[in-house]
Design an enzyme around this catalytic site. Structure first.
Site, PDB file in Angstrom:
ATOM      1  N   GLU A   7      -1.047   5.873  -8.366  1.00  0.00           N
ATOM      2  CA  GLU A   7      -1.773   6.976  -7.830  1.00  0.00           C
ATOM      3  C   GLU A   7      -1.781   8.495  -8.905  1.00  0.00           C
ATOM      4  O   GLU A   7      -0.334   8.856  -9.000  1.00  0.00           O
ATOM      5  CB  GLU A   7      -1.615   7.252  -6.444  1.00  0.00           C
ATOM      6  CG  GLU A   7      -2.375   8.378  -5.768  1.00  0.00           C
ATOM      7  CD  GLU A   7      -2.225   8.435  -4.299  1.00  0.00           C
ATOM      8  OE1 GLU A   7      -2.195   7.235  -3.717  1.00  0.00           O
ATOM      9  OE2 GLU A   7      -2.176   9.334  -3.601  1.00  0.00           O
ATOM     10  N   HIS A  65      -7.246   9.607   4.334  1.00  0.00           N
ATOM     11  CA  HIS A  65      -7.175   8.524   5.332  1.00  0.00           C
ATOM     12  C   HIS A  65      -7.518   8.838   6.520  1.00  0.00           C
ATOM     13  O   HIS A  65      -7.472   9.991   7.187  1.00  0.00           O
ATOM     14  CB  HIS A  65      -5.559   8.256   5.486  1.00  0.00           C
ATOM     15  CG  HIS A  65      -5.076   7.447   4.156  1.00  0.00           C
ATOM     16  ND1 HIS A  65      -4.047   8.051   3.060  1.00  0.00           N
ATOM     17  CD2 HIS A  65      -5.713   6.506   3.400  1.00  0.00           C
ATOM     18  CE1 HIS A  65      -3.683   7.425   2.384  1.00  0.00           C
ATOM     19  NE2 HIS A  65      -4.704   6.252   2.337  1.00  0.00           N
ATOM     20  N   VAL A  79      -9.693  -0.036   3.235  1.00  0.00           N
ATOM     21  CA  VAL A  79     -10.165   0.205   4.754  1.00  0.00           C
ATOM     22  C   VAL A  79      -9.235  -0.227   5.405  1.00  0.00           C
ATOM     23  O   VAL A  79      -8.505  -1.274   5.601  1.00  0.00           O
ATOM     24  CB  VAL A  79     -11.379  -0.544   5.221  1.00  0.00           C
ATOM     25  CG1 VAL A  79     -11.925  -0.396   6.469  1.00  0.00           C
ATOM     26  CG2 VAL A  79     -12.720  -0.385   4.129  1.00  0.00           C
ATOM     27  N   GLY A  83     -11.513   4.457   2.913  1.00  0.00           N
ATOM     28  CA  GLY A  83     -12.853   3.701   3.081  1.00  0.00           C
ATOM     29  C   GLY A  83     -13.246   4.095   4.400  1.00  0.00           C
ATOM     30  O   GLY A  83     -14.792   3.926   4.482  1.00  0.00           O
ATOM     31  N   ASP A 108       3.119   4.536  -5.496  1.00  0.00           N
ATOM     32  CA  ASP A 108       2.502   6.081  -5.178  1.00  0.00           C
ATOM     33  C   ASP A 108       3.399   7.038  -5.583  1.00  0.00           C
ATOM     34  O   ASP A 108       4.328   7.697  -4.730  1.00  0.00           O
ATOM     35  CB  ASP A 108       2.096   6.243  -3.597  1.00  0.00           C
ATOM     36  CG  ASP A 108       1.444   7.418  -3.285  1.00  0.00           C
ATOM     37  OD1 ASP A 108       1.353   8.101  -4.200  1.00  0.00           O
ATOM     38  OD2 ASP A 108       0.796   7.563  -2.123  1.00  0.00           O
ATOM     39  N   ASP A 134       0.787  -1.223   0.007  1.00  0.00           N
ATOM     40  CA  ASP A 134      -0.092  -0.006  -0.055  1.00  0.00           C
ATOM     41  C   ASP A 134       0.732   1.275   0.023  1.00  0.00           C
ATOM     42  O   ASP A 134       1.928   1.472   0.803  1.00  0.00           O
ATOM     43  CB  ASP A 134      -0.913  -0.090   1.262  1.00  0.00           C
ATOM     44  CG  ASP A 134      -1.862   1.079   1.287  1.00  0.00           C
ATOM     45  OD1 ASP A 134      -2.508   1.317   0.156  1.00  0.00           O
ATOM     46  OD2 ASP A 134      -2.647   1.360   2.277  1.00  0.00           O
TER      47      ASP A 134
HETATM   48  P1  13P Z   1      -8.594   4.482   6.069  1.00  0.00           P
HETATM   49  O1  13P Z   1      -7.582   4.322   6.972  1.00  0.00           O
HETATM   50  O2  13P Z   1      -9.333   5.813   5.951  1.00  0.00           O
HETATM   51  O3  13P Z   1      -9.570   3.230   5.981  1.00  0.00           O
HETATM   52  O4  13P Z   1      -7.878   4.393   4.722  1.00  0.00           O
HETATM   53  C1  13P Z   1      -7.110   3.179   4.276  1.00  0.00           C
HETATM   54  C2  13P Z   1      -6.457   3.455   2.964  1.00  0.00           C
HETATM   55  O5  13P Z   1      -6.528   4.228   2.191  1.00  0.00           O
HETATM   56  C3  13P Z   1      -5.239   2.607   2.894  1.00  0.00           C
HETATM   57  O6  13P Z   1      -4.408   3.034   1.902  1.00  0.00           O
END
Ligand code: 13P
Length: 287
Positions: free
Chosen positions: A135, A177, A230, A209, A105, A84
């Site tokens: 991204e 986030h 999420v 999310g 990213d 991520d």
């Molecule tokens: P949240 O922490 O707001 O759920 O976002 C998660 C996210 O986008 C991970 O890349």
């Protein structure tokens, strides 16, 4: 079954549902998410931020744990192990470690540099059978020290990056986030519709999310979002359940201090949260 995320997200986009990316932090998180996906017959993406990777002693440990757990639990639904918000070096480390998917990213680079680095990583990832996310426009808020002001993506830049052959694309549309502030303006569906128009069948990714109202999730899916990330909501669910256990004094009763008992309510809370999201995103029985 560990796979790249390409097919599951193509299917999701065509079928108008989204696959959840749930970020992992440790063994409990990973086990809770894998078991829930299997129980609901849902594809799933395990997200690993670079910070969480370091916390788990490095991405080699993460890849070994996920691979072994996937086999030991007899998981047959498609599971992608995905980096991520990866840096350039982080992408190479995860490719070597055996991840099945990466996100590069490059949104904080000038667009030419984002294009150059993404192009290189698309070639490397595809040669080895991994999927790759890129991204454009930044996701606001803070995640593991990566801070973004949150700017809506330029649809033309999205097309430029999509045309490099990435498998799915995160476009900033006012999402952030962490928890949304009281005065959050909501998602920019105007931006999402314009991006969707430009990128054809490309599965789009909605970061941040946590806390997005259900009707905005449904609208985002109708406009091409096929992957929803999420993280914070699972952390909050774990924290609330663990706090309740301790505040009820259960850690002081019998062997309630045993970590297998102490962490069990949080584990169950993550399972319940992941189930709720898979039902909301429509990925149940789509494995
Ligand atoms: P949240 O922490 O707001 O759920 O976002 C998660 C996210 O986008 C991970 O890349």
């Amino acid at each position: 079954m560990l796979v790249s995320a390409t097919e599951m997200l193509k299917k999701a986009r065509a079928g108008k549902y989204a696959v959840g990316q749930f970020n992992i932090n440790n063994l409990e998180w990973t086990k809770a998410i894998l078991l829930t996906a299997q129980e609901l017959n849902s594809p799933v993406i395990l997200g690993v931020s670079e910070g969480a990777g370091k916390y788990m002693t490095g991405v080699n440990t993460v890849a070994a744990m996920v691979k072994a757990m996937d086999e030991s639990l007899g998981i047959t639904v498609p599971v992608a192990l995905h980096l991520d918000h990866g840096s350039y070096d982080g992408c190479y480390q995860c490719i070597k470690a055996g991840f099945t998917s990466i996100m590069f990213d490059g949104s904080h680079f000038p667009i030419d540099e984002n294009v150059a680095k993404t192009t290189e990583l698309v070639n490397v990832a595809h040669a080895l059978g991994l999927s790759i996310e890129a991204e454009v426009g930044s996701i606001g808020g803070e995640e593991d020290g990566v801070v973004g002001a949150g700017e809506c993506a330029d649809p033309n830049e999205c097309k430029m990056i999509a045309d490099l052959g990435v498998d799915f694309l995160a476009a900033g549309i006012g999402n952030i986030h962490g928890k949304y502030p009281e005065n959050w303006a909501g998602l920019s569906f105007e931006t999402l519709a314009a991006v969707n128009e430009k990128v054809g069948e490309m599965p789009l990714v909605l970061h941040g999310g946590t806390g997005i109202p259900d009707e905005m999730i449904a609208k985002a899916i109708s406009l091409g979002v096929a992957k929803i990330n999420v993280n914070t909501e699972c952390q909050l669910a774990f924290q609330e359940a663990t706090r309740a256990y301790i505040e009820a004094g259960k850690d002081q009763q019998g062997k309630g201090f045993d970590p297998r008992k102490l962490l069990a309510p949080g584990f169950e809370a993550i399972k319940a949260k992941v189930k709720e999201k898979m039902e909301l995103f429509g990925s149940v029985n789509k494995a």
